[in-house]
Design a protein around this motif. Sequence first.
Motif, PDB file in Angstrom:
ATOM      1  N   ALA A   1       0.808  -1.217   0.000  1.00  0.00           N
ATOM      2  CA  ALA A   1       0.000   0.000   0.000  1.00  0.00           C
ATOM      3  C   ALA A   1       0.842   1.268   0.000  1.00  0.00           C
ATOM      4  N   VAL A   2       1.892   1.307   0.819  1.00  0.00           N
ATOM      5  CA  VAL A   2       2.671   2.541   1.001  1.00  0.00           C
ATOM      6  C   VAL A   2       3.816   2.627  -0.005  1.00  0.00           C
ATOM      7  N   THR A   3       4.585   1.572  -0.133  1.00  0.00           N
ATOM      8  CA  THR A   3       5.765   1.614  -1.003  1.00  0.00           C
ATOM      9  C   THR A   3       5.417   1.436  -2.478  1.00  0.00           C
TER      10      THR A   3
ATOM     11  N   GLY B   1       2.245   1.548  -3.778  1.00  0.00           N
ATOM     12  CA  GLY B   1       1.139   2.401  -4.193  1.00  0.00           C
ATOM     13  C   GLY B   1      -0.144   1.698  -4.562  1.00  0.00           C
TER      14      GLY B   1
ATOM     15  N   ALA C   1      -5.245   0.552  -0.704  1.00  0.00           N
ATOM     16  CA  ALA C   1      -5.173  -0.085   0.612  1.00  0.00           C
ATOM     17  C   ALA C   1      -6.078  -1.310   0.725  1.00  0.00           C
TER      18      ALA C   1
ATOM     19  N   GLN D   1       3.441   8.258   9.919  1.00  0.00           N
ATOM     20  CA  GLN D   1       2.989   9.405   9.128  1.00  0.00           C
ATOM     21  C   GLN D   1       2.742   9.006   7.677  1.00  0.00           C
ATOM     22  N   GLU D   2       3.620   8.147   7.139  1.00  0.00           N
ATOM     23  CA  GLU D   2       3.456   7.700   5.756  1.00  0.00           C
ATOM     24  C   GLU D   2       2.211   6.831   5.619  1.00  0.00           C
ATOM     25  N   VAL D   3       2.001   5.946   6.589  1.00  0.00           N
ATOM     26  CA  VAL D   3       0.822   5.083   6.545  1.00  0.00           C
ATOM     27  C   VAL D   3      -0.449   5.914   6.621  1.00  0.00           C
TER      28      VAL D   3
ATOM     29  N   LYS E   1      -0.931   8.934   5.723  1.00  0.00           N
ATOM     30  CA  LYS E   1      -1.114   9.758   4.531  1.00  0.00           C
ATOM     31  C   LYS E   1      -1.553   8.945   3.320  1.00  0.00           C
ATOM     32  N   ILE E   2      -0.952   7.771   3.141  1.00  0.00           N
ATOM     33  CA  ILE E   2      -1.167   6.997   1.921  1.00  0.00           C
ATOM     34  C   ILE E   2      -2.223   5.898   2.106  1.00  0.00           C
ATOM     35  N   ALA E   3      -2.195   5.216   3.249  1.00  0.00           N
ATOM     36  CA  ALA E   3      -3.106   4.075   3.462  1.00  0.00           C
ATOM     37  C   ALA E   3      -3.725   4.143   4.853  1.00  0.00           C
TER      38      ALA E   3
END
Length: 360
Positions: A121-123, A125, A128, A184-186, A188-190
């Motif tokens: 999901a994060v790396t 793309g 999710a 923070q990345e999780v 924001k993205i998923a």
Amino acid sequence: MTDIGSSRPAAQAFELVLDKGESRVAEFEVRARSPLQKLQHFLHANPTAVPAIVLLLSVAAFGFTVGSRFLSMFNLSLIIQQVTIIGVIGAAQTLIVITAGIDLSVGAIMVLCSVIMGKLAVTMGLPAPIAFVVGVAAGAGCGVVNGALVTRLKLPPFIVTLGTWSIFFALNLWYSASETIRSQEVAKIAPLLQALGTSVNIFGARFTYGSFFMLGLVALIWFVLNRTAFGRHLYAVGDDPDAARLAGIQTDRILFSVYVIAGVICALGAWALIGRIGSISPQAGQTANLDSITAVVVGGASLFGGRGSIVGTLIGALIVGVFRNGLALSDVDVLWQEFAVGWLIIIAVALDQWIRKVSA
């Protein structure tokens, strides 16, 4: 041959012996049970009684020694949050233990699935929901490996899962490159992967969706174990696999299904783990394997199979959480907290051995 003047045949030698034999019907004396034997039978019939009593006594003891800091609604709800992961993984372990097996790989499966969800999901793309489904499928695949080795090759579950624990952990480190995905990345993205970490306030207590998820999972497994044929077959296989096989139960299919279901539950535990800690770390959940076994054993399940309850496992997880929380608030070193939990395990197994003598 007959006697002269009589139509009745002469009695044979064996008939004369039988005439002199004992004519009373066998009697079985019913002995009165001692109070200790009555207690033993009660505990055998109610496997969750002991953990429930221990939980109440633990709460009362720490409430008396620590005071309002322990008994506050916030702290009690915090304990429930802290045992969420143990409760979910303990549910998977309960199913395995009921079949007289043990799964040392549940923690490794959970962390591997969390890394798969995060990387996809994060790396990479991916959406999710798709990453989540792939992660659950990976958990089922790990269960397939364990189940196939146990049922097809007839290997002991302890040895199988000890080996797959190392395999899954190595795959986890390889796929993640030992890198942690920041919260923070999780977010924001998923954000879906952190959904179970969302908290709500109820009457001054703070709960997370993960806690409700754990309770819902426990309720579902309770229904399966107590109200379905699959649950009855599960207990039968754990109690006596040969008798279950003669009764027409496909024992290998039941065992295989249990390991696959346990793998799926571990993947759901990965979802709860991400929600609990926020980030996705290949080093998370290092003690999940032993914690799940602790919850199951302290909760009254028998490592010999055929006896156990998902409610007991939940209570066992709460007992561990209460002990660790209460000892921490009492300023007891972490070393001695683990010391106390170790004694809990030993006492629980010894008590199980004593209770099992009823059915021996």
